[in-house]
Write a protein that holds these residues in place. Sequence first.
Motif, PDB file in Angstrom:
ATOM      1  N   ASP A  70       0.943  -0.600  -0.297  1.00 60.38           N
ATOM      2  CA  ASP A  70      -0.288  -0.115  -0.311  1.00 60.38           C
ATOM      3  C   ASP A  70       1.482   1.406   0.007  1.00 60.38           C
ATOM      4  OD1 ASP A  70      -1.778   2.697   0.015  1.00 60.38           O
ATOM      5  OD2 ASP A  70      -3.101   1.258   2.097  1.00 60.38           O
ATOM      6  N   ARG A  72       0.861   4.211   0.737  1.00 57.28           N
ATOM      7  CA  ARG A  72      -0.154   4.724   1.385  1.00 57.28           C
ATOM      8  C   ARG A  72       0.723   4.762   2.929  1.00 57.28           C
ATOM      9  NH1 ARG A  72      -6.320   4.389   2.631  1.00 57.28           N
ATOM     10  NH2 ARG A  72      -5.426   2.672   2.052  1.00 57.28           N
ATOM     11  N   TYR A  73       1.342   3.359   3.406  1.00 58.22           N
ATOM     12  CA  TYR A  73       1.830   2.620   4.269  1.00 58.22           C
ATOM     13  C   TYR A  73       3.750   3.615   3.972  1.00 58.22           C
ATOM     14  CZ  TYR A  73       3.049   0.190   7.809  1.00 58.22           C
ATOM     15  OH  TYR A  73       4.123  -0.467   9.344  1.00 58.22           O
ATOM     16  N   TRP A  74       3.807   3.388   3.142  1.00 66.46           N
ATOM     17  CA  TRP A  74       5.316   4.015   2.270  1.00 66.46           C
ATOM     18  C   TRP A  74       5.041   5.283   2.944  1.00 66.46           C
ATOM     19  CZ3 TRP A  74       9.110   1.281   2.201  1.00 66.46           C
ATOM     20  CH2 TRP A  74       9.492  -0.164   2.047  1.00 66.46           C
ATOM     21  N   GLN A  75       4.228   6.619   2.629  1.00 65.02           N
ATOM     22  CA  GLN A  75       4.737   7.619   2.689  1.00 65.02           C
ATOM     23  C   GLN A  75       4.032   7.853   4.257  1.00 65.02           C
ATOM     24  OE1 GLN A  75       0.550   8.992   1.336  1.00 65.02           O
ATOM     25  NE2 GLN A  75       1.158   8.828  -1.191  1.00 65.02           N
ATOM     26  N   HIS A  76       3.747   7.369   5.504  1.00 66.80           N
ATOM     27  CA  HIS A  76       3.663   7.119   6.792  1.00 66.80           C
ATOM     28  C   HIS A  76       5.241   6.869   7.462  1.00 66.80           C
ATOM     29  CE1 HIS A  76      -1.223   7.563   8.045  1.00 66.80           C
ATOM     30  NE2 HIS A  76      -0.529   6.927   7.280  1.00 66.80           N
ATOM     31  N   ALA A 221       0.142  12.050  10.463  1.00 63.65           N
ATOM     32  CA  ALA A 221       0.757  10.876   9.619  1.00 63.65           C
ATOM     33  C   ALA A 221       1.952  10.054   9.943  1.00 63.65           C
ATOM     34  CB  ALA A 221       0.916  11.692   8.317  1.00 63.65           C
ATOM     35  N   HIS A 226      -0.192   6.213  12.271  1.00 62.15           N
ATOM     36  CA  HIS A 226      -1.156   4.431  12.351  1.00 62.15           C
ATOM     37  C   HIS A 226      -0.949   3.521  13.200  1.00 62.15           C
ATOM     38  CE1 HIS A 226      -1.360   0.899   9.799  1.00 62.15           C
ATOM     39  NE2 HIS A 226      -1.077   1.183   9.512  1.00 62.15           N
TER      40      HIS A 226
END
Length: 270
Positions: A70, A72-76, A221, A226
Amino acid sequence: MSKTEMTSTIPVKNKSLKIKTKKSTVWISVTSVILFLISWELISYYKLINPLFISSPIKIVEAATTLFADPRYWQHLGVSAYEFSLGFILAMAIGIPIGIFAGWNRIFNSIISPFVSALYVTPKVALLPIIIIAFGIGVASKIVVVFLMAFFPIVMSAQKAMSTLDQNLIKAARSFTASEFQIFKTIALPSTVPFLLNGIRLGLGQGLIAIVVGEMYASTAGIGYHLTHAGQNLKTAEMFVGVVVIAVSGVILTGIIGLIEKRFSSWKPE
């Protein structure tokens, strides 16, 4: 066998013994980790403890596969890495010169010592509400938290390094008309390197704690955010993925510092 041959064989034997010892300790560590994971999986499988609380290694791996696919997880992860890197670099850039100069100059040390000692023992979590009010819930507040957590171990390690300088060596250098700058550059600075690396290693651990706590407290973020979100939704496996990511990052970073520290270990004064 001649005396020369005997002395040449002893270092070789010692070296091979050290290699064998190192290999055996590595295998012991690997075995203990494997046994721990197996025990954990069995406890979860037979529900000796509620799986909601501890999940299981297999489910964590499955959750990690989904999360890493995902974007989005790399963005976190990217947000947390940016906050940590900038805060930690600032802590080193400001903390190392202040610590070295404080250890070198008694007057400056007397001025800052009360503040450093007081803030060092103050839980930085207690300052989080003030930091959030001052810098908001964005990236800036997390950078400040990381800076504060990593700054003081680095400063105090640098001060400690300067206090361990060999005064006889400094007196000898002065007797040969060496200037203060030459003494500082050739004697003081090399002696501080091992202690500084130790302080940096301690600062790394504190910085990782800071980034998680700061993002869990107030953020939109990051890995801490998360973790909080997964916990609120009872996604235990996803929570453990975040914990593993933080732990692995810490092990890698401290391992790199450890290798550098080993390189300069011969500089540390007895």
